[in-house]
Design an enzyme around this catalytic site. Sequence first.
Site, PDB file in Angstrom:
ATOM      1  N   HIS A 374       0.794  -1.234   0.000  1.00  0.00           N
ATOM      2  CA  HIS A 374       0.000   0.000   0.000  1.00  0.00           C
ATOM      3  C   HIS A 374       0.823   1.278   0.000  1.00  0.00           C
ATOM      4  O   HIS A 374       0.257   2.365   0.139  1.00  0.00           O
ATOM      5  CB  HIS A 374      -0.922   0.050   1.220  1.00  0.00           C
ATOM      6  CG  HIS A 374      -2.013  -0.959   1.216  1.00  0.00           C
ATOM      7  ND1 HIS A 374      -3.247  -0.728   0.650  1.00  0.00           N
ATOM      8  CD2 HIS A 374      -2.060  -2.216   1.701  1.00  0.00           C
ATOM      9  CE1 HIS A 374      -4.011  -1.799   0.810  1.00  0.00           C
ATOM     10  NE2 HIS A 374      -3.313  -2.721   1.438  1.00  0.00           N
ATOM     11  N   LYS A 567      -8.219  14.310   4.792  1.00  0.00           N
ATOM     12  CA  LYS A 567      -7.447  13.059   4.774  1.00  0.00           C
ATOM     13  C   LYS A 567      -6.422  13.203   5.879  1.00  0.00           C
ATOM     14  O   LYS A 567      -6.298  14.272   6.476  1.00  0.00           O
ATOM     15  CB  LYS A 567      -6.771  12.847   3.417  1.00  0.00           C
ATOM     16  CG  LYS A 567      -6.008  14.072   2.902  1.00  0.00           C
ATOM     17  CD  LYS A 567      -5.441  13.848   1.505  1.00  0.00           C
ATOM     18  CE  LYS A 567      -6.420  14.091   0.384  1.00  0.00           C
ATOM     19  NZ  LYS A 567      -6.415  13.094  -0.660  1.00  0.00           N
ATOM     20  N   ARG A 568      -5.662  12.122   6.175  1.00  0.00           N
ATOM     21  CA  ARG A 568      -4.610  12.262   7.173  1.00  0.00           C
ATOM     22  C   ARG A 568      -3.674  13.406   6.774  1.00  0.00           C
ATOM     23  O   ARG A 568      -3.448  13.647   5.586  1.00  0.00           O
ATOM     24  CB  ARG A 568      -3.826  10.950   7.287  1.00  0.00           C
ATOM     25  CG  ARG A 568      -4.601   9.867   8.007  1.00  0.00           C
ATOM     26  CD  ARG A 568      -4.948  10.277   9.416  1.00  0.00           C
ATOM     27  NE  ARG A 568      -3.774  10.280  10.257  1.00  0.00           N
ATOM     28  CZ  ARG A 568      -3.510   9.376  11.193  1.00  0.00           C
ATOM     29  NH1 ARG A 568      -4.359   8.400  11.442  1.00  0.00           N
ATOM     30  NH2 ARG A 568      -2.420   9.466  11.920  1.00  0.00           N
ATOM     31  N   LYS A 573       1.109  14.434   1.295  1.00  0.00           N
ATOM     32  CA  LYS A 573      -0.224  14.784   0.782  1.00  0.00           C
ATOM     33  C   LYS A 573      -0.360  16.291   0.535  1.00  0.00           C
ATOM     34  O   LYS A 573      -1.320  16.746  -0.068  1.00  0.00           O
ATOM     35  CB  LYS A 573      -1.307  14.312   1.766  1.00  0.00           C
ATOM     36  CG  LYS A 573      -1.382  12.794   1.930  1.00  0.00           C
ATOM     37  CD  LYS A 573      -2.472  12.407   2.931  1.00  0.00           C
ATOM     38  CE  LYS A 573      -2.476  10.935   3.294  1.00  0.00           C
ATOM     39  NZ  LYS A 573      -3.082  10.068   2.258  1.00  0.00           N
ATOM     40  N   THR A 678      -8.417   6.976  -2.034  1.00  0.00           N
ATOM     41  CA  THR A 678      -9.762   6.442  -2.258  1.00  0.00           C
ATOM     42  C   THR A 678     -10.802   7.537  -2.067  1.00  0.00           C
ATOM     43  O   THR A 678     -11.910   7.442  -2.598  1.00  0.00           O
ATOM     44  CB  THR A 678     -10.059   5.269  -1.299  1.00  0.00           C
ATOM     45  OG1 THR A 678      -9.568   5.599   0.001  1.00  0.00           O
ATOM     46  CG2 THR A 678      -9.418   3.992  -1.782  1.00  0.00           C
ATOM     47  N   LYS A 682     -14.546   8.837  -3.868  1.00  0.00           N
ATOM     48  CA  LYS A 682     -15.782   9.176  -3.139  1.00  0.00           C
ATOM     49  C   LYS A 682     -16.303  10.541  -3.572  1.00  0.00           C
ATOM     50  O   LYS A 682     -17.505  10.727  -3.785  1.00  0.00           O
ATOM     51  CB  LYS A 682     -15.519   9.169  -1.625  1.00  0.00           C
ATOM     52  CG  LYS A 682     -15.170   7.783  -1.087  1.00  0.00           C
ATOM     53  CD  LYS A 682     -14.617   7.805   0.343  1.00  0.00           C
ATOM     54  CE  LYS A 682     -13.953   6.461   0.640  1.00  0.00           C
ATOM     55  NZ  LYS A 682     -13.130   6.475   1.860  1.00  0.00           N
TER      56      LYS A 682
END
Length: 841
Positions: A374, A567-568, A573, A678, A682
């Site tokens: 992952h 998100k985290r 990110k 992911t 969504k």
Amino acid sequence: VESSIPEHMREAWKKFSPKGFTTKDEFESEAVKHIETTLARSLFNCDELAAYSGTALAFRDRLIIDWNKTQQRQSFADQKRLYYLSLEFLMGRALDNAMLNVGLKNVAKDGLADLGFRIEDIIAQEHDAALGNGGLGRLAACFLDSMATLNYAAWGYGLRYRYGIFKQEIQDGYQVEIPDYWLDFNPWEFPRHDVSVDVQFYGWVNKYTNDEGKQIVSWQDGEIVTATAYDVPVPGYGTPTVNNLRLWSSKASSGEFDFAKFNSGEYESAVADEQRAETISAVLYPNDNLERGKELRLKQQYFWCAASLHDIVRRFKKSKRKWSEFSDQVAIQLNDTHPTLAIVELQRILVDMEGLGWDEAWTIVTSTFGYTNHTVLPEALEKWSVPLIQNLLPRHLQIIYEINLQFLQSVEKRFPKDRDLLGRVSIIEESQPKMVRMAYLAIIGSHKVNGVAELHSDLIKTTIFKDFVKVYGPDKFTNVTNGITPRRWLHQANPRLSELIASKIGSYEFLKDLTLLNKLEPFVDDKEFKKEWAEIKYANKVRLAQHIQTTKGYSVNPKALFDIQVKRIHEYKRQQLNIFGVIHRYMAIKSMSPEERKKLVPRVSVFGGKAAPGYWMAKTIIHLINKVGEVVNKDPDVGDLLKVVFLEDYNVSKAEIIVPASDISEHISTAGTEASGTSNMKFVLNGGMIIGTLDGANIEITREIGEQNIFLFGNLSEDVEDLRHHHFYGDYKVNPELVKVFDCIKKGTFGDEGAFGALISGIVEHGDYYLVSDDFNSYCQTQDLIDEAYKDQDAWVTKSITSVARMGFFTSDRCINEYADTIWNIEPLDVAEEKEVRART
Ligand code: GL4
């Protein structure tokens, strides 16, 4: 067999076995019965929590009837099963999902109304089951939903943490962590005190030859901790299948509670031992994409792998088949490297306990396991120190060395004299101390290795696992692009949109076959349809604005463009890129004339996400976002043109409110770092646009929905290495617009400038590893394009509808079918007959 009811008495049994409610009256009767008896409350003291509890218990009963039948059906069918081993299952709330999956939400809604409650208020009483960090844990939850919906005989195995991911509060702009004790009242689990496994730690290995001249290896002494099973029913959508998620809880083994100590007055120390055992399953490690090599974490991993493997082997042995048939009956998927010890444990069971030969056992092991990678981030790749394993799991270390020896010998045979290669692929890293590379062990012990999006699966083959492609050939490595369940992420989170879609394409079948969404495309020019589409988005934004009002205490304009990144929090990110862009916009607004300001598209920038408690840089990013918000939100020059919101404690149930409300969401990781993502799926499925880099699943989303329907920017993953090199060795300059943003921060515009020094110096002085400066221009320009595009609402809605229509590929149902066909080799169970029985009764 001895425990089953004799044939001639089964009639009476069947006569009284519960059928489960189907009507409103039956539901009310069940709920009231539970409230008055199970909970000992009455109509004079039934608050919303009690009403939730009664409703949940009624639905639990209903699920358990189908759960029992499913287990019987699966045992009877005796087909191959899949076991999904994951340290994280981010399930969120269960009640709403259960009601929708069994098709009785309207029944419950009317029933609750009769009893004096609004169903939304009742659903909101439930505490999230937050046994995960982020995408990896939520993926496991979506997979369980799909496996049940598609009628696969599949179990999840995990840990029953007493504390899930911490609750986040923001105090003075800083993240504060609060423990998440969630088991006060949890109707969704069934303790199975009769299902337990004793798990051993520490001790030593005794090798000897027995009277028959056979080599015996026995692992002796040490300490024993008992694993007790807690079963959580997992209902499929529109099917009688209810699968099982088995979570293990640790306690001191009954033999272990030291009665000698107890009787000699050392009560406290006896209790302390008890607590030490319970510590193993006490808390979820709160890191995402980061491993820290703590002994307790290794204990958790072995405890859970050992309990799960013994449970699986016990079930297999009941079938009285030959060992050689094991992998015809059992497939085990490793969710990341966290369960890699399961490979070693199965080899140990087969060789040490069942007496199989090494090679025979190893063939069984390698044909049983599959491993999903992952992440390629180096700080997330698990390594355990050899001395740590030696002490905790002495026999396992021997087995690991033996696996490695045999593997390296086979490599040496095929690539004679390539010493470097042997060193590079060895499970043991020759460092000080020596380390066990868990990903290598997982690859060697599995028959398939997959990445989670096309780019990611290519990257693992060309970077971190390159040498293994050389050793095994490319076919061992494959891709299964992630997906999400449309039941929770469309139907449950956005019921009005789901209903509108169903009204256009004729039924709710799309929830089981998401490719049917393409039937929407002919309606993109249907004026009435577009109007309704836009109205639903607006209503969802109003709902989020209300949430912001109640939790933050200020209002935002639902007509503004909602720009969301949840998100985290992680440097890769790049929430820092987003907030720097916000500051850039703020500075631009400040320098404009009132006339110029009138032309602007008002924006609400929403952030949400947790930082790992020890991840200081991520916490600094959260701090900056909050401080920028404090200044911008009360600046009279700005007004409604820009609001910056940090939503506290982002979790699954909050995502269900946030995701449907976005106009644009941000998926802006440095190219090559986000394995898949992911939430990108969504957001698009709910009619939002994306601003994103060419990273992870963004690439495949673009291919499916079309380039004209996504806002892409930034450097490509193939250029990242050269750019990083250039930062250190070239004539590198930070982007001048970004420098202005830094100057604004350094002036103290957002309070204590010293607090943000590291964020700036990481870019200016320390090489800008995540390429924030390189991508800044392209990011800001793309944001301007978004403003322009948003002004044409009609074209925007067209993009929105077209995108949703083309999202069929990203259902986790597709994903699970791919795993089933290409990795697990399992078939769904036929439930047609059961469905008919249900329809008749
Ligand atoms: C993650 C990835 O970071 C994320 O991109 C991916 O979508 C998810 C599920 O495959 O797995 N890997 C780790 S570690 N945490 C994640 O969320």
